[in-house]
Scaffold this motif. Structure first.
Motif, mmCIF file in Angstrom:
data_model
loop_
_atom_site.group_PDB
_atom_site.id
_atom_site.type_symbol
_atom_site.label_atom_id
_atom_site.label_comp_id
_atom_site.label_asym_id
_atom_site.label_seq_id
_atom_site.Cartn_x
_atom_site.Cartn_y
_atom_site.Cartn_z
ATOM 1 N N CYS A 169 -12.538 6.716 -45.810
ATOM 2 C CA CYS A 169 -12.660 6.813 -44.355
ATOM 3 C C CYS A 169 -14.075 7.203 -43.949
ATOM 4 O O CYS A 169 -14.633 6.661 -42.996
ATOM 5 C CB CYS A 169 -11.645 7.828 -43.816
ATOM 6 S SG CYS A 169 -11.583 7.906 -42.014
ATOM 7 N N SER A 220 -16.454 4.150 -44.563
ATOM 8 C CA SER A 220 -16.297 3.058 -43.597
ATOM 9 C C SER A 220 -16.580 3.495 -42.176
ATOM 10 O O SER A 220 -16.837 2.667 -41.302
ATOM 11 C CB SER A 220 -14.875 2.497 -43.683
ATOM 12 O OG SER A 220 -13.923 3.465 -43.264
ATOM 13 N N ALA A 221 -16.519 4.835 -41.930
ATOM 14 C CA ALA A 221 -16.714 5.395 -40.583
ATOM 15 C C ALA A 221 -15.777 4.744 -39.567
ATOM 16 O O ALA A 221 -16.123 4.542 -38.410
ATOM 17 C CB ALA A 221 -18.163 5.253 -40.136
ATOM 18 N N SER A 222 -14.568 4.400 -40.013
ATOM 19 C CA SER A 222 -13.572 3.786 -39.135
ATOM 20 C C SER A 222 -12.193 4.238 -39.583
ATOM 21 O O SER A 222 -12.003 4.649 -40.736
ATOM 22 C CB SER A 222 -13.678 2.260 -39.175
ATOM 23 O OG SER A 222 -13.450 1.780 -40.493
ATOM 24 N N PRO A 223 -11.198 4.180 -38.691
ATOM 25 C CA PRO A 223 -9.851 4.641 -39.053
ATOM 26 C C PRO A 223 -9.263 3.833 -40.208
ATOM 27 O O PRO A 223 -9.492 2.624 -40.322
ATOM 28 C CB PRO A 223 -9.047 4.418 -37.762
ATOM 29 C CG PRO A 223 -10.068 4.417 -36.668
ATOM 30 C CD PRO A 223 -11.289 3.793 -37.269
ATOM 31 N N VAL A 272 -8.799 9.314 -39.013
ATOM 32 C CA VAL A 272 -9.771 8.874 -38.007
ATOM 33 C C VAL A 272 -11.035 9.709 -38.153
ATOM 34 O O VAL A 272 -10.964 10.945 -38.140
ATOM 35 C CB VAL A 272 -9.210 9.024 -36.581
ATOM 36 C CG1 VAL A 272 -10.252 8.613 -35.550
ATOM 37 C CG2 VAL A 272 -7.951 8.185 -36.419
ATOM 38 N N THR A 307 -17.439 11.760 -35.457
ATOM 39 C CA THR A 307 -18.872 11.712 -35.738
ATOM 40 C C THR A 307 -19.650 12.598 -34.788
ATOM 41 O O THR A 307 -19.194 12.932 -33.692
ATOM 42 C CB THR A 307 -19.400 10.270 -35.631
ATOM 43 O OG1 THR A 307 -19.164 9.781 -34.301
ATOM 44 C CG2 THR A 307 -18.689 9.362 -36.628
ATOM 45 N N VAL A 322 -20.436 11.167 -39.924
ATOM 46 C CA VAL A 322 -19.056 11.640 -39.964
ATOM 47 C C VAL A 322 -19.054 13.097 -40.406
ATOM 48 O O VAL A 322 -19.454 13.422 -41.522
ATOM 49 C CB VAL A 322 -18.199 10.788 -40.919
ATOM 50 C CG1 VAL A 322 -16.775 11.362 -40.993
ATOM 51 C CG2 VAL A 322 -18.163 9.333 -40.467
#
Length: 333
Positions: free
Chosen positions: A89, A92-95, A121, A124, A130
């Motif tokens: 997570c 990828s810096a995304s849910p 989730v 940031t 993140v």
């Protein structure tokens, strides 16, 4: 309350600020799903920062889990799987969503078999880094079928569950920000910063690590307020906050301690290293030509038992910097 999970983002946005906060707090307190917030301290290093009451029933007393690393809470190989998904997570810096099956030690000391579906989730900072992960987990229980077989998948039910989960995630991400951030500067507020500082104090003693604190405030701040007004004072505070966040290291914890005073916690940092960081901050602000600051530095000592001890020494050094002419750094010899 029964219809709240089906609310759209538009409905939530039309709520007043107070009503929105109450709603978010209610979701955190009463939602039957397990919710948690993890602080990202580095590759493979994740610390539990908050758990909702439902999650606490799984592990027991909240205080026994807050501040602990993931690898201190879960047995292997469950721990390895959890850390791998947390890392995915962050990268990828995304849910992301995943399922896991394993056994765990419950609050009574008994091993239980579990099957969970988890949504992670990323949260940031202003620079897109993140810093935290917000998670929602629900235990998947087998459902008996009158035909002796498992219930078939229901795409519509799955879609609704994911919609509800996404709404809860958005609401709880807002709650996490409201509960931990200063409204003017978006740095940590005093209460949350002291909680994190206490955790770092215990970690430093446990692993025999160095720890330094930096206390600083704006030179002649009262004159800025008196001659230019409080809006100018707020603008000066925001300039200082932005400079701190852009200048200190990613691992440093920055918070507004009160008024124009800020506290920076620098884990695993020697006094020499802390002074280098402080000089970088002081020089950057001086060269901007907008404000200057006075800075006091203190390091953890063997006799310290509470975080107030090094904070008091840093504050004393700050006062000494002001008496010696301002726009300078003071630390013990």
């Amino acid at each position: 309350m029964q219809n709240l999970p089906w609310m759209t983002t538009d409905v939530l946005s039309r709520l007043s600020a107070n009503a929105g906060i109450l709603l978010i707090r209610s979701l955190w307190e009463y939602c039957p799903e397990q919710m948690f917030i993890v602080r990202v301290e580095g590759p493979g290093n994740y610390v539990i920062e908050a758990m909702n009451p439902t999650q606490q029933t799984m592990f027991g007393d909240e205080r026994s889990c807050i501040g602990k690393r993931i690898d201190q809470l879960f047995p292997s190989p469950l721990c390895q799987g959890v850390i791998a998904n947390l890392a995915r997570c962050v990268e990828s810096a995304s849910p992301i969503r995943y399922e896991e099956r394993s056994s765990y030690l419950d609050r009574h000391g008994d091993y239980r078999e579990g099957h969970w579906q988890t949504l992670l989730v990323p949260i940031t900072d202003q620079g897109g880094q993140v810093t935290h992960l917000f998670g929602v987990s629900r235990e998947l229980l087998p459902v008996a079928s009158p035909f002796g077989t498992s219930r078939p998948d229901n795409p519509e039910l799955e879609r609704r569950v994911m919609e509800r989960t996404a709404e809860l995630v958005a609401a709880n991400q807002k709650l996490a920000i409201l509960a931990t951030r200063d409204h003017l500067t978006e740095t940590y507020n005093r209460r949350h910063l002291l909680e994190l500082a206490d955790i770092e104090l215990r970690r430093a003693f446990r692993y025999n690590l160095s720890l330094c604190l930096m206390m600083l405030d704006i030179d002649h701040f009262k004159e800025i307020n008196d001659t230019c007004g409080h809006q100018a004072g707020d603008r000066a505070i925001r300039i200082l906050a932005r400079t701190l966040m852009a200048t200190v290291r990613e691992c440093d914890l920055v918070g507004r301690y009160g008024g124009d005073e800020f506290l920076i916690l620098m884990p695993e940092t020697t006094p020499e290293g802390a002074r280098e960081i402080a000089e970088r901050v002081r020089r950057t602000l001086e060269q901007s030509g907008q404000i200057t600051v006075s800075i006091g530095i203190a390091s953890l000592e063997p006799d310290d038992r509470f975080i107030d001890d090094p904070i008091h020494r840093a504050d004393t050094m700050l006062l000494q910097a002001k008496r010696n002419g301002r726009n300078r750094i003071e630390c013990p010899a």
